[in-house]
Design a protein around this motif. Structure first.
Motif, PDB file in Angstrom:
ATOM      1  N   HIS A 151      59.844  36.873  91.446  1.00 59.61           N
ATOM      2  CA  HIS A 151      61.073  36.837  90.654  1.00 59.61           C
ATOM      3  C   HIS A 151      62.300  37.033  91.532  1.00 59.61           C
ATOM      4  N   GLU A 152      62.204  37.980  92.477  1.00 55.47           N
ATOM      5  CA  GLU A 152      63.345  38.230  93.356  1.00 55.47           C
ATOM      6  C   GLU A 152      63.661  36.995  94.195  1.00 55.47           C
ATOM      7  N   ALA A 153      62.617  36.313  94.674  1.00 54.66           N
ATOM      8  CA  ALA A 153      62.825  35.095  95.467  1.00 54.66           C
ATOM      9  C   ALA A 153      63.483  34.006  94.631  1.00 54.66           C
ATOM     10  N   SER A 154      63.061  33.873  93.361  1.00 52.43           N
ATOM     11  CA  SER A 154      63.624  32.852  92.482  1.00 52.43           C
ATOM     12  C   SER A 154      65.099  33.131  92.202  1.00 52.43           C
ATOM     13  N   ILE A 155      65.403  34.411  91.948  1.00 55.51           N
ATOM     14  CA  ILE A 155      66.795  34.801  91.655  1.00 55.51           C
ATOM     15  C   ILE A 155      67.681  34.538  92.878  1.00 55.51           C
ATOM     16  N   ASP A 182      70.690  47.523  88.958  1.00 53.18           N
ATOM     17  CA  ASP A 182      69.367  46.972  89.232  1.00 53.18           C
ATOM     18  C   ASP A 182      69.253  45.482  88.913  1.00 53.18           C
ATOM     19  N   ARG A 183      70.402  44.797  88.856  1.00 51.23           N
ATOM     20  CA  ARG A 183      70.377  43.355  88.591  1.00 51.23           C
ATOM     21  C   ARG A 183      71.185  42.653  89.680  1.00 51.23           C
ATOM     22  N   TYR A 184      70.734  41.443  90.045  1.00 50.76           N
ATOM     23  CA  TYR A 184      71.383  40.677  91.102  1.00 50.76           C
ATOM     24  C   TYR A 184      72.666  40.035  90.565  1.00 50.76           C
ATOM     25  N   VAL A 185      73.778  40.198  91.300  1.00 46.63           N
ATOM     26  CA  VAL A 185      75.080  39.673  90.878  1.00 46.63           C
ATOM     27  C   VAL A 185      75.801  39.059  92.070  1.00 46.63           C
ATOM     28  N   VAL A 218      70.106  35.165  84.289  1.00 48.03           N
ATOM     29  CA  VAL A 218      69.954  36.263  83.324  1.00 48.03           C
ATOM     30  C   VAL A 218      68.510  36.377  82.866  1.00 48.03           C
ATOM     31  N   SER A 219      67.928  35.252  82.534  1.00 49.14           N
ATOM     32  CA  SER A 219      66.549  35.259  82.028  1.00 49.14           C
ATOM     33  C   SER A 219      65.577  35.800  83.087  1.00 49.14           C
ATOM     34  N   ILE A 220      65.736  35.316  84.326  1.00 45.32           N
ATOM     35  CA  ILE A 220      64.814  35.777  85.388  1.00 45.32           C
ATOM     36  C   ILE A 220      65.045  37.256  85.685  1.00 45.32           C
ATOM     37  N   ASN A 221      66.295  37.695  85.666  1.00 44.71           N
ATOM     38  CA  ASN A 221      66.599  39.115  85.867  1.00 44.71           C
ATOM     39  C   ASN A 221      65.949  39.972  84.787  1.00 44.71           C
TER      40      ASN A 221
END
Length: 773
Positions: A151-155, A182-185, A218-221
């Motif tokens: 998931h982290e790689a996809s984001i 805790d979310r990628y921005v 958003v969905s992947i996060n």
């Protein structure tokens, strides 16, 4: 002292043990603690160090696990580290025990350590050295973390495509990916907030930048967040399982902690002993103290002056007199502090052979306790303390008084000090007191159980030497110091005139005592040095003599062995000859069987018997006859071997042992051996005066034929002149040419009566016996 000791602990457990340290009063407990410290110093001496790393205070964690609590990663790591530390130390001591090192106390302690290797291994398989849960802790955790990485790689891939886009770069404050809540921005300029959609999680301090989670991730996060919740749940599950395993062995772990605390404390004491160059004193409960070269532990090695203090045998009170700043209080504190150290199980900075008494109470009145708040004077403060001491002191007490009676009128203070000393002495306590009152100098002379002492003062340098002089009261040295500083002689003489005759006599007596004691100490020191040199010389001589005896025995054994081997070779050759003779007997019937048996018997008798030094039985004083010069004997009173030189009388012989000759009674001698040349008569008999330079035999073996013939002719003439009736010529067997030459020469010699082959035990074919006319 505790501050210095704490520097040597290896864990918080040992620190806590030192902080709680108090002196003991039971002599068995103190002796056990002293022996434990001694074992620690032995380990350090043999191994240099003890492996005590990794020990942690896990008491609280283990007790929480006992009641079902969950331990975190670092707590479990501490449990694993402590198990490892105990297991490693246990193995360390067991290896020393296998090498036959005597460590009974440490052996008993490590026997109570349970290795718990399974628990240690399971914790280490789940948690790394930094306290992070490993992916391998469980298959479920490995799967979850694999999903997290996916998931982290996809984001990151989606966000990187956004920030690399040329159309988006002008809208971003910076081309980076960051994390908020805790979310990628990504950081977006305020004016372009609507271009990306999604959620705003934070903004900069100026408000110019917004941290936006684009709608595309958003969905992947959300999926990543759900997986991380599962990760946390799985980690808690693993921690709970490990905590339950800790709870199952909680009793063993707590016992390990108790044992390792004691071991850490023992080695802290041992390391402190090494720093102080301390030693283990002998203990007693009879109030006797003998400190040799005692040193104050808080004064540096280069500054401290060792003192000798003996108390409790011929006298039970020491009164140290003399001027201030002379070192009296240091002596007092050294005595008290070393006693407390000893009763706490610590080695003390004294020389080997020192002895210490175990006291149930140690009382001290030291220093100026004046208090303005309590409105107490110096004298009042001291007296309050002394009154409290007098209420509790008994025959099992050590009492230390510093400047007893100070702070009031000198006459009254001295009288009061004498009365207090008498009261404490009558109760049987041991006393060390300091005072500058001259009246107390006479105290020890009038009391059989007391003795004066002083700290030496060097008038030349106007400074104390800090050497304690037992038996010598202190002098004020006021006149000497004043004169040294330049005060007029007239003023000094007038001052002396004010002193009574009795006081002057006392001062002169003290001066004489100081001189006598210095001279006695110097003579004792010289005598000790001479005695030490004599002891070294004696040990050296004993070692050299023992080495000489060992070398002699070795040479004799080697000679016996060589002779035995030579005879064995001869016997083998003889057996071969006898076998040939038997063959001849069968063919010619010339040699008789009994002759063969007789020849073989003579050969066997010729073989020397090796002496078994260890199994040799005691010989009688004689072998059917009296002792003779040359006999090997043992001097029973010394247990040493020697040989007889000559007979002094019917009851006494002169014996040589090594390089020494001495007269020994016959009853103190044991015959060990008698050389054959003494026991047997010589082959040759002397007709006239014997020339001892001519031997009764000539050995030609190895000679060339011509040289051998010339030597034989000359030897026959010399033997005739020496007066021999018969001689032996040893020519060996070899090819037989030398034997034939000798026989031919003998046949033609005018003074040779006859010649014959020697007996088998005398050389046989290799030796010819010659008889003269």
């Amino acid at each position: 002292m505790k501050k210095q000791l704490i520097e040597h602990v290896s864990s918080s457990l040992g620190r806590k043990k030192v902080e709680e340290l108090v002196p003991m009063i039971n002599i068995e407990e103190i002796q056990h603690a002293q022996n434990a410290t001694h074992e620690g110093t032995k380990v350090l001496r043999l191994k240099g160090q003890a492996p005590l790393g990794g020990i942690r205070d896990i008491n609280a964690s283990v007790k929480r696990a006992q009641i079902g609590g969950m331990l975190n990663e670092m707590e479990l790591l501490d449990v694993s580290s402590t198990i490892y530390g105990g297991r490693r130390f246990k193995k360390f001591i067991e290896d020393m025990l296998e090498d036959e090192v005597e460590l009974p106390i440490l052996a008993e302690l490590v026997a109570t350590i349970t290795p718990l290797t399974d628990v240690e291994r399971e914790i280490k398989m789940c948690i790394d050295d930094h306290g992070h849960m490993l992916d391998s802790a469980s298959p479920t955790l490995r799967t979850i973390r694999s999903q997290i990485k996916s998931h982290e790689a996809s984001i990151r891939s989606k966000l990187e495509s956004i920030i690399r886009s040329s159309s988006s770069q002008k809208m971003l404050s910076d081309s980076i990916i960051t994390i908020r809540n805790d979310r990628y921005v990504i950081p977006v300029k305020q004016e372009y907030r609507s271009n990306f959609g999604g959620l705003i999680h934070d903004q900069s301090a100026s408000g110019a930048t917004l941290f936006i989670e684009p709608q595309a991730v958003v969905s992947i996060n959300n999926q990543l967040r759900e997986v991380r919740v599962k990760e946390k749940q799985e980690i808690e599950k693993i921690l709970l399982e490990l905590s339950e395993k800790v709870a199952l062995v909680s009793d063993e772990l707590l016992q390990n902690v108790i044992t390792l605390t004691e071991i850490d404390f023992i080695f802290a004491k041992a390391l402190y002993s090494k720093v102080l160059k301390a030693s283990q004193p002998k203990l007693n409960d009879i109030g006797y103290m003998n400190m040799k070269k005692a040193r104050h532990p808080l004064i540096g090695h280069d500054e401290v002056v060792p003192i000798d203090v003996e108390l409790g045998k011929t006298y039970s009170s020491i009164v140290i007199t003399g001027p201030n700043t002379g070192g009296k209080t240091v002596t007092l504190k050294t005595t008290g502090l070393l006693t407390l150290m000893m009763q706490s199980g610590l080695h003390i900075p004294v020389d080997e052979g020192s002895e210490m008494a175990v006291f149930k109470s140690i009382f001290a009145d030291i220093g100026d306790e004046q208090s303005i708040e309590q409105n107490l004077s110096t004298f009042s403060s001291h007296m309050t303390n002394i009154i409290d001491i007098l209420d509790k002191v008994d025959h099992e007490s050590l009492v230390l008084f510093d400047e007893l009676g100070a702070g009031t009128d000198p006459t009254e203070g001295a009288a009061l000090a004498i009365a207090i000393l008498d009261d404490v002495y009558q109760r049987g306590a041991r006393i060390v007191a300091t005072t500058h009152y001259s009246e107390l100098k006479a105290y020890a002379y009038n009391r059989p159980g007391a003795i004066n002492a002083s700290v030496e003062f060097d008038v030349e340098t106007l400074s104390p030497t800090y050497r304690l002089l037992i038996g010598v009261p202190g002098r004020s040295n006021a006149f000497a110091i004043s004169k040294r500083l330049g005060l007029s002689s007239d003023i000094i003489d007038k001052a002396k005139a004010q002193i009574s005759t009795e006081t002057n006599k006392v001062e002169n007596m003290i001066s004489s005592l100081e001189s006598s004691q210095k001279a006695a100490e110097k003579e004792i020191e010289e005598a000790a040095k001479i005695r030490e040199e004599a002891e070294h010389l004696r040990k050296d001589l004993v070692e050299k003599f023992a080495s000489f005896e060992r070398e002699k025995e070795k040479i004799i054994e080697e000679a016996d062995k060589k002779a035995y081997e030579t005879v064995q070779t001869a016997k083998e050759e003889a057996e071969f000859i006898i076998e040939e003779l038997r063959e001849l007997q069968k063919e010619a019937r010339v040699v008789k069987e009994h002759q063969l048996i007789d020849a073989k018997k003579r050969l066997e008798e010729a073989a020397p018997k090796l002496k078994d030094k260890k199994k040799k039985t005691a010989a009688t004083n004689t072998i059917g006859k009296e002792l003779l010069p040359g006999d090997e004997v043992k001097v029973l009173s010394f247990g040493q071997k020697g040989h007889i030189v000559e007979k002094v009388s019917d009851k006494e012989f002169q014996v040589q042992i090594g390089i020494m000759k001495m007269k020994v009674a016959i009853t103190d001698l044991q015959l060990l051996d008698r050389p054959k040349q003494i026991e047997k008569k010589p082959m040759a008999t002397v007709r006239g005066t014997t020339n001892h330079h001519v031997k009764p035999e000539l050995d030609l073996r190895g000679e060339r034929f011509e040289d051998a013939m010339q030597r034989t002719e000359k030897y026959l003439d010399d033997a005739l002149l020496a007066g021999y009736n018969s001689v032996s010529i040893i020519h060996g067997k070899g090819t037989g040419a030398l034997r034939k030459g000798v026989l031919q020469l003998l046949k033609n010699h005018p003074h040779v009566k006859s010649s014959k082959m020697a007996a088998m035990n005398e050389g046989g074919l290799g030796n010819t016996i010659v008889e003269f006319k």
